[in-house]
Scaffold this active site. Structure first.
Site, PDB file in Angstrom:
ATOM      1  N   ASP A 399       0.861  -1.172   0.000  1.00 36.53           N
ATOM      2  CA  ASP A 399       0.000   0.000   0.000  1.00 36.53           C
ATOM      3  C   ASP A 399       0.906   1.234   0.000  1.00 36.53           C
ATOM      4  O   ASP A 399       2.095   1.151   0.322  1.00 36.53           O
ATOM      5  CB  ASP A 399      -0.885  -0.026   1.250  1.00 36.53           C
ATOM      6  N   LYS A 515     -15.117   6.774  -3.269  1.00 29.89           N
ATOM      7  CA  LYS A 515     -13.977   7.697  -3.250  1.00 29.89           C
ATOM      8  C   LYS A 515     -14.427   9.137  -3.011  1.00 29.89           C
ATOM      9  O   LYS A 515     -13.830  10.080  -3.507  1.00 29.89           O
ATOM     10  CB  LYS A 515     -13.145   7.594  -4.535  1.00 29.89           C
ATOM     11  N   ASP A 767      -2.681  -0.743   5.977  1.00 31.55           N
ATOM     12  CA  ASP A 767      -3.058  -0.249   7.303  1.00 31.55           C
ATOM     13  C   ASP A 767      -4.525   0.117   7.410  1.00 31.55           C
ATOM     14  O   ASP A 767      -5.003   0.421   8.486  1.00 31.55           O
ATOM     15  CB  ASP A 767      -2.212   0.969   7.690  1.00 31.55           C
TER      16      ASP A 767
END
Length: 1068
Positions: A399, A515, A767
């Site tokens: 990521d 988003k 995360d």
């Protein structure tokens, strides 16, 4: 998120709560990590648990009560929460800690005593006792009893050692796990604050947001419309469960208005009242019913256990063959050669010789060593299997935000249609200067502050903005700090006034699919005539990805506040700004708004789901206010860590939800992308080099060493169009890949497609909540310590300091564990099995007196060998360890034909002739030539070659000690040889330099002292017939050790000089 008034009635009446509802508890999996730090109160509470936990779960009725009844029952308030006095009083009676499942120590004890090679030791002990009595006759040999006592001591010591190592490793792992801070956000005394999850008490008002672990059992009293939970920890089902305020089932485990301990919020936000903590929670009661957890072998432990079974089977077979040969042949043909007792005690060597006792010790010890080394780097490894798998890693899907970057975002730029500002510039110009600020800053400030999912911790609100603690993701945190610190009196931009004059009435939190985030607000205005509050028309505020929101925009605001159509020219202008900022590695957000005049938005009268559908349908004709550019700098240690990982043969792919240009810019900054040219999907489909991988065997779909390095960038839209043939080209042809604008489902698909090809072992770092599916699906999930609870639960390794540079260290540790265990076997087998067994073989089949007594065989195997082999577990990585290709977990085994060639046809073939030659040299010095010693059988008796039986017995005792000393000191050469696979000892000696290992010389000294004690100990001489040896036989074995070392150095030189030679291909 709906912000309703508390006190709405639940549909179910509380009159039925006395019923004992029938609950089917069908939990298929239970994977729970519990805190084992308990005090006396916790143990006392555990003792008072309900006798029938299932009955206690059936009696839960809290979900049938209305929110008002909940607040009354627990004496708490929807706005104030619990008061300090109530918290103090309730904290004395219970602790929010789940007691661990009971451990069945008797099973562990049996495993310590009979596990590994100990069961062979038990067999040897039993037959040795039998050889003493009754087979020893009227005058049994004290030697046999001594060997039996020694074997029993070996069992006791090894069992104690296994228990100690297991306890110590568990203690270390528990210690590391306590470093993970489990926190919760609660309202107490009217203030929102963050506290340790263990301090939660019944009645606490708890706020949860996306990614949080539920810290206690909660009755939900306020939820967002998109709230969903992951209950897989309880049920084993991966489907997300919606959360609501009203009861949906009489069954407490099926209703959706309860949030249960250790489940996760994967979407939305909620508020709940704690009704059970610790052992009284549903999870706590299930743990009390679950019993002991099952033990699972790791990859290396499975291979060592397989190796153990092979060796044990071989040892037992040879022992039986030796006894059968004695019974069927020697006893009849040479009746005076050996008694039944003597045959058994000599054949014991078949059991002891083939037992590399140091191997299970080293496997057990490896967990402790690795755990300590990883603990120093603040890395939580949940089990040893993770470390072993890290050594096989061939692809790392990383990521971006918070992993490769610092996760400390800050707003750098603001752009309107006709003006662009740097934050530092306009702050200095408009906040402190005389110039009036552009009017567009006011709506921009309103959207940034009110359409925001982050919140300041109430405890730190008095601190400067940059020092306050914020709960929320990094992007919202950056926008929150920017808007909070923005003060432009010339146009009325004032944050306290804004918060006081507006209220939120509905919210759709950001998620990785949409988003964007949407908030509906209403300004509270006061009537001048009667000073009553007048409700104004609501406004829709939206913040999100520009490329997603641009199509929904109809107008745009200029810097002076005038509104103009959002035409193609305006969109092209903003797209250029987005591309420019993104190419600098900035994340770009669009801030939009729209008046909802004439549209009824009333959460008290409209269902939350209906409101959400209404907002989706009305999200059009937006006014684009402006863009903000957010910078998240790369971690300074990441570029070097990436280079180290890539040198180790591991490909690194970036998988992010960010805009393509932003992702590529960061990928270049951290060295994930190093090529000037980056292919697109169209380029890949037209590439001839990529097409050769289409429909190739799955294990061959990976870049070869001869292929040029190539880079590729794909977006989420590209991924949706990929066929299986396209995936063959993606995985097979490209070394550097950036996946941008991906959804959680696409991240999961990337992991699955990469795993399916090239025998890849895939690691995933992340995360956020959106990373959890990919973390679970990967071979190794790596979460950041500052990440969400969902990600940390899904991961198998947690970087507590968010230190990406710990990943290459973990890879190195994984490779080192496997490497060192191979070295242990290589060290143990040539002398510990081959050379010892040849003494037994010569005795049984060649009629020679046994060249190494059973006592010395046992002693060598369980003292000398173990001491020296342990030193190998402290070996540091070889210089080329991180330059080798990753180990193929499917095809590369702990042992293979090259391994056994090194053991039996190279090292062993030098060792046993050297040891045997010392035996024959000593006998020759006594006047007994080769043909006098070999094939002697029962002729070895009083008067043989003029020697009395006492003299012959003394010759054998001294010869056995010479044989023993020879293999002890020859092992010095063997140990120094196996320390390196290809590097010369001149570049890696154990005394100084990067490969120093003081355990090696200490082990050598210790094994020499053991030899001295065995030969010169008066009691040992009396019981086990050991004897001092001539001085020359102390020195000669060192020449053999040097010779073995030199021969292996020659082999390594050939391997280094001629890497494609036959010798190199046979190298282990």
């Amino acid at each position: 998120m709906v912000f309703p008034k508390f006190g709405s009635k639940a549909p179910s009446s509380s009159s039925n709560t006395a019923k004992d509802y029938d609950i089917q508890i069908g939990y298929r999996t239970l994977s729970i990590h519990v805190n084992t730090l308990q005090d006396e109160k916790t143990r006392g509470a555990a003792a008072k648990r309900t006798a029938d936990p299932a009955s206690a779960i059936r009696q839960i009725d809290i979900h049938l009560k209305s929110p008002d009844e909940i607040f009354n029952r627990f004496s708490t308030s929807p706005s104030v929460g619990l008061e300090s006095e109530a918290v103090l009083r309730r904290s004395k009676t219970s602790k929010n800690v789940i007691s661990p499942p009971p451990t069945q120590y008797w099973k562990k004890a049996l495993n310590y005593v009979f596990g590994g090679f100990n069961f062979l030791m038990w067999i040897a002990f039993i037959v040795t006792i039998l050889s003493y009595q009754p087979l020893g006759g009227s005058d049994p040999a004290i030697f046999n009893l001594g060997v039996a006592v020694l074997l029993l001591l070996v069992i006791i010591v090894s069992s104690t050692f296994y228990a100690f190592v297991d306890w110590n490793a568990s203690r270390i792992m528990r210690g590391i796990k306590t470093l993970i801070a489990q926190e919760a956000t609660v309202v107490r005394d009217g203030k929102q604050q963050t506290i340790p999850a263990t301090d939660i008490v019944v009645g606490d008002l708890v706020h949860l947001s996306m990614g949080d672990r539920v810290p206690a059992d909660l009755r939900l009293v306020q939820v967002s419309s998109d709230l969903k939970f992951d209950r897989s920890l309880l049920t084993g089902e991966s489907d997300m469960i919606p959360g609501v305020v009203d009861s949906t089932s009489q069954n407490a485990l099926e209703t959706r208005n309860l949030a249960l301990t250790s489940t996760f919020v994967v979407q939305g936000t909620c508020t709940g009242v704690v009704f059970a903590v610790g052992d009284k929670s549903v999870m706590g009661r299930i743990v009390s019913m679950s019993g002991d957890s099952k033990f699972k072998l790791t990859t290396v432990q499975r291979e060592v256990w397989f190796f153990t079974k092979i060796i044990s089977g071989l040892a037992l077979s040879l022992f039986c063959i030796a006894i059968i040969v004695w019974g069927a042949w020697l006893r009849k043909s040479f009746p005076g050669f050996e008694t039944a007792s003597g045959a058994i005690i000599n054949s014991i060597g078949c059991l002891t010789a083939f037992v590399p006792q140091g191997l299970p010790v080293c496997v057990a010890l490896s967990l402790t060593i690795v755990a300590k080394r990883m603990a120093k780097r603040h890395v939580l490894v949940k089990n040893l299997a993770t470390i072993e798998t890290l050594g096989c890693m061939s692809v790392l899907c990383s990521d971006k935000t918070g992993t490769l970057t610092q996760g400390k975002m800050s707003v750098q730029n603001v752009a309107f249609l006709n003006r662009t500002y740097g934050v530092d510039d306009f702050t200095e110009k408009f906040e402190s200067g005389p110039a009036p600020a552009p009017a567009a800053f006011k709506p921009l400030h309103t959207i940034a502050r009110l359409c925001n999912g982050a919140k300041f911790d109430a405890k730190t609100e008095s601190l400067p903005v940059e020092d306050r603690i914020v709960k929320g993701d990094a992007t919202d945190t950056a926008v929150l700090r920017f808007s909070e610190s923005l003060s432009l009196p010339s146009i009325g931009v004032d944050t306290p006034a804004l918060l006081g004059s507006h209220e939120k009435i509905f919210e759709i939190p950001f998620n990785s699919r949409n988003k964007w985030m949407l908030t509906v607000i209403r300004e509270r205005k006061t009537s001048e005539s009667d000073e009553k509050t007048v409700e104004s028309d609501p406004w829709m505020l939206v913040k999100g990805a520009p490329d997603v929101l641009f199509p929904a925009c109809a107008t745009v605001i200029k810097a002076d506040g005038t509104v103009v159509p959002f035409d193609d020219a305006a969109q092209e202008s903003f797209s250029r700004i987005q591309a420019d900022w993104s190419s600098q590695g900035q994340r770009v957000l669009a801030l939009c708004r729209r008046s909802l005049e004439g549209i009824k938005v009333n959460p008290d009268e409209t269902n939350a789901n209906d409101l959400e559908e209404l907002m989706y349908s009305e999200m059009q004709e937006l006014t684009l206010v402006g863009l903000v550019g957010i910078r998240d700098p790369p971690r300074p240690d990441v570029p070097e860590a990436v280079r180290v990982i890539r040198r180790a043969g591991v490909r690194i792919f970036m998988v992010t939800g960010d805009f393509k240009l932003t992702a590529v810019a960061i990928a270049r900054q951290v060295s994930i992308v190093t090529q000037e040219r980056i292919d697109s999907l169209a380029d890949m489909r037209g590439s001839s080099s990529a097409k050769k991988y289409v429909d190739a065997p799955a294990e061959n779909i990976k870049p070869s060493d001869d292929d040029p390095m190539q880079a590729l960038v794909l977006t989420g839209d590209d991924i949706e169009t990929l066929t299986q043939q396209d995936w063959d080209m993606v995985v097979g042809n490209y070394t550097e890949i950036v996946f941008a604008r991906t959804t959680p489902e696409q991240k999961l698909k990337i992991v699955e497609e990469v795993k399916a090809r090239g025998d890849n072992t895939v690691a995933v770092t992340g995360d956020g909540v959106n990373d959890a599916p990919a973390l679970k699906a990967s071979d190794i999930g790596v979460a950041m310590g500052a990440g969400s609870d969902v990600a940390k639960e899904a991961a198998s390794m947690i970087l507590l300091n968010n230190d990406f540079a710990s990943i290459p260290v973990a890879i190195e540790m994984g490779r080192l564990v496997f490497d060192n265990l191979k070295k242990v076997i290589l060290y143990l087998m040539p002398a510990g099995t081959y050379t010892e067994f040849m003494a037994v073989f010569a005795n049984v089949f060649l009629g020679m007196q046994i060249a190494l007594s059973s006592y010395l065989q046992v002693c060598f195997s369980i003292t000398n060998d173990v001491v020296m082999s342990i030193s190998l577990m402290y070996e540091k990585p070889e210089a080329d360890l991180m330059l080798r290709k990753p180990r193929n977990a499917r095809t590369d085994r702990l042992t293979d034909w090259r391994f056994f060639f090194q053991i039996y046809l190279f090292m062993g073939l030098m060792m046993w002739p050297c040891a045997m030659s010392m035996w024959f040299l000593y006998m020759s010095q006594q006047g007994l030539r080769f043909h006098s010693v070999i094939l002697a059988y029962d002729k070895w008796a009083d008067g043989y070659h003029g020697f009395s039986i006492d003299q012959l017995t003394h010759f054998v005792s001294v010869g056995q000690c010479i044989y023993y000393v020879t293999i002890v000191f020859m092992q010095y050469g063997g140990l120094l040889s196996v320390r390196n696979r290809r590097v010369s000892i001149l570049n890696s000696n154990p005394l100084w330099g990067p490969r120093r290992n003081y355990a090696v010389p200490l082990g050598m000294i210790a094994t020499a002292l053991i030899a001295v004690v065995n030969l010169y100990g008066h009691g040992l001489q009396h019981v086990f017939a050991t004897a001092p040896i001539p001085g020359m036989f102390w020195g000669l074995p060192f020449t053999f050790a040097i010779g073995i070392l030199c021969m292996d150095e020659l082999r390594k030189l050939i391997v280094r000089t001629y890497p494609r030679s036959f010798v190199a291909k046979m190298a282990w």
